[in-house]
Design a protein around this motif. Structure first.
Motif, mmCIF file in Angstrom:
data_model
loop_
_atom_site.group_PDB
_atom_site.id
_atom_site.type_symbol
_atom_site.label_atom_id
_atom_site.label_comp_id
_atom_site.label_asym_id
_atom_site.label_seq_id
_atom_site.Cartn_x
_atom_site.Cartn_y
_atom_site.Cartn_z
ATOM 1 N N GLU A 68 49.317 37.289 29.676
ATOM 2 C CA GLU A 68 50.171 37.362 30.864
ATOM 3 C C GLU A 68 50.244 36.007 31.575
ATOM 4 N N ILE A 69 49.098 35.326 31.679
ATOM 5 C CA ILE A 69 49.087 34.007 32.335
ATOM 6 C C ILE A 69 49.873 33.005 31.515
ATOM 7 N N ILE A 70 49.642 32.982 30.191
ATOM 8 C CA ILE A 70 50.389 32.063 29.327
ATOM 9 C C ILE A 70 51.878 32.387 29.371
ATOM 10 N N GLY A 71 52.203 33.675 29.360
ATOM 11 C CA GLY A 71 53.606 34.081 29.428
ATOM 12 C C GLY A 71 54.288 33.603 30.690
ATOM 13 N N PHE A 72 53.591 33.738 31.826
ATOM 14 C CA PHE A 72 54.207 33.277 33.067
ATOM 15 C C PHE A 72 54.353 31.765 33.082
ATOM 16 N N LEU A 73 53.292 31.025 32.737
ATOM 17 C CA LEU A 73 53.362 29.566 32.789
ATOM 18 C C LEU A 73 54.318 28.996 31.754
ATOM 19 N N TYR A 115 42.355 38.379 40.146
ATOM 20 C CA TYR A 115 43.479 38.973 40.867
ATOM 21 C C TYR A 115 44.126 40.074 40.024
ATOM 22 N N VAL A 116 44.382 39.765 38.756
ATOM 23 C CA VAL A 116 45.032 40.734 37.872
ATOM 24 C C VAL A 116 44.073 41.884 37.553
ATOM 25 N N ALA A 117 42.814 41.566 37.294
ATOM 26 C CA ALA A 117 41.832 42.599 36.950
ATOM 27 C C ALA A 117 41.597 43.561 38.120
ATOM 28 N N ALA A 118 41.702 43.074 39.349
ATOM 29 C CA ALA A 118 41.518 43.924 40.527
ATOM 30 C C ALA A 118 42.726 44.815 40.776
ATOM 31 N N GLY A 119 43.802 44.583 40.054
ATOM 32 C CA GLY A 119 45.006 45.396 40.221
ATOM 33 C C GLY A 119 45.851 44.973 41.405
ATOM 34 N N ALA A 120 45.624 43.757 41.905
ATOM 35 C CA ALA A 120 46.376 43.281 43.062
ATOM 36 C C ALA A 120 47.806 42.889 42.703
ATOM 37 N N GLY A 121 48.075 42.701 41.441
ATOM 38 C CA GLY A 121 49.417 42.321 40.996
ATOM 39 C C GLY A 121 49.346 41.650 39.636
ATOM 40 N N SER A 122 50.458 41.090 39.247
ATOM 41 C CA SER A 122 50.541 40.417 37.951
ATOM 42 C C SER A 122 50.178 38.948 38.097
ATOM 43 N N ALA A 123 50.059 38.268 36.963
ATOM 44 C CA ALA A 123 49.788 36.827 36.988
ATOM 45 C C ALA A 123 50.925 36.095 37.690
ATOM 46 N N ALA A 124 52.150 36.557 37.471
ATOM 47 C CA ALA A 124 53.296 35.935 38.141
ATOM 48 C C ALA A 124 53.163 36.070 39.654
ATOM 49 N N ASP A 125 52.733 37.237 40.121
ATOM 50 C CA ASP A 125 52.534 37.432 41.556
ATOM 51 C C ASP A 125 51.469 36.475 42.086
ATOM 52 N N PHE A 126 50.374 36.331 41.336
ATOM 53 C CA PHE A 126 49.296 35.436 41.765
ATOM 54 C C PHE A 126 49.809 34.011 41.930
ATOM 55 N N PHE A 127 50.528 33.506 40.928
ATOM 56 C CA PHE A 127 50.985 32.115 40.984
ATOM 57 C C PHE A 127 52.096 31.917 42.010
ATOM 58 N N ARG A 128 52.877 32.941 42.278
ATOM 59 C CA ARG A 128 53.876 32.828 43.347
ATOM 60 C C ARG A 128 53.189 32.724 44.706
ATOM 61 N N GLU A 129 52.114 33.491 44.891
ATOM 62 C CA GLU A 129 51.386 33.473 46.158
ATOM 63 C C GLU A 129 50.475 32.267 46.292
#
Length: 139
Positions: A68-73, A115-129
């Motif tokens: 997911e992280i590689i896909g977003f980046l 962030y992703v493991a805690a269910g707070a959102g996707s990798a894309a959400d993390f990097f946007r925030e």
């Protein structure tokens, strides 16, 4: 070769032409060396992306999160975010490759994993925030 029987100007022009030819041979045929010495190369984006993927894979993340992280980046939005951080830092491709191998990038990846493991959102959400910045930027 560059000046025997030609005079100073002829030798200088010959040396300049030889230097340009050597530069393009290195630039086109040996991109790793070109990145090291000039900071640019043919397909330097490919080398940057490969170093990013290797760095994320070396973090030993769960397969789904790493993908997911590689896909977003690797997506258009992710590449734009990396390019913006690179522009702010004034980093060359070589600088960006070294950033992807640094502890700072590994800590960002670990925070994204949590962030992703805690269910707070996707990798894309993390990097946007939490957009990252490359060391040396004005921030």
């Amino acid at each position: 070769m560059f000046g025997t029987g030609k005079g100073f100007l002829g030798g200088l022009i010959g040396l300049l032409i030889f230097s340009v030819v050597v530069f393009f041979v290195i630039y086109l045929l040996v991109p790793e060396v070109s990145l090291k010495f000039f900071g640019i190369a043919v397909n330097s984006e490919r080398y940057v992306e490969q170093s990013m993927e290797k760095s994320i894979e070396s973090a030993e993340l769960p397969e789904g999160i790493a993908g997911e992280i590689i896909g977003f980046l690797s997506s258009q939005e992710g590449r734009e975010m990396v390019a913006a951080a690179q522009d702010k830092a004034g980093a060359t491709a070589e600088g960006l490759i070294s950033f992807f191998g640094s502890d700072g990038f590994h800590s960002i990846v670990e925070r994204a994993r949590d962030y992703v493991a805690a269910g707070a959102g996707s990798a894309a959400d993390f990097f946007r925030e939490n957009p990252f910045s490359i060391p040396g930027s004005a921030e």
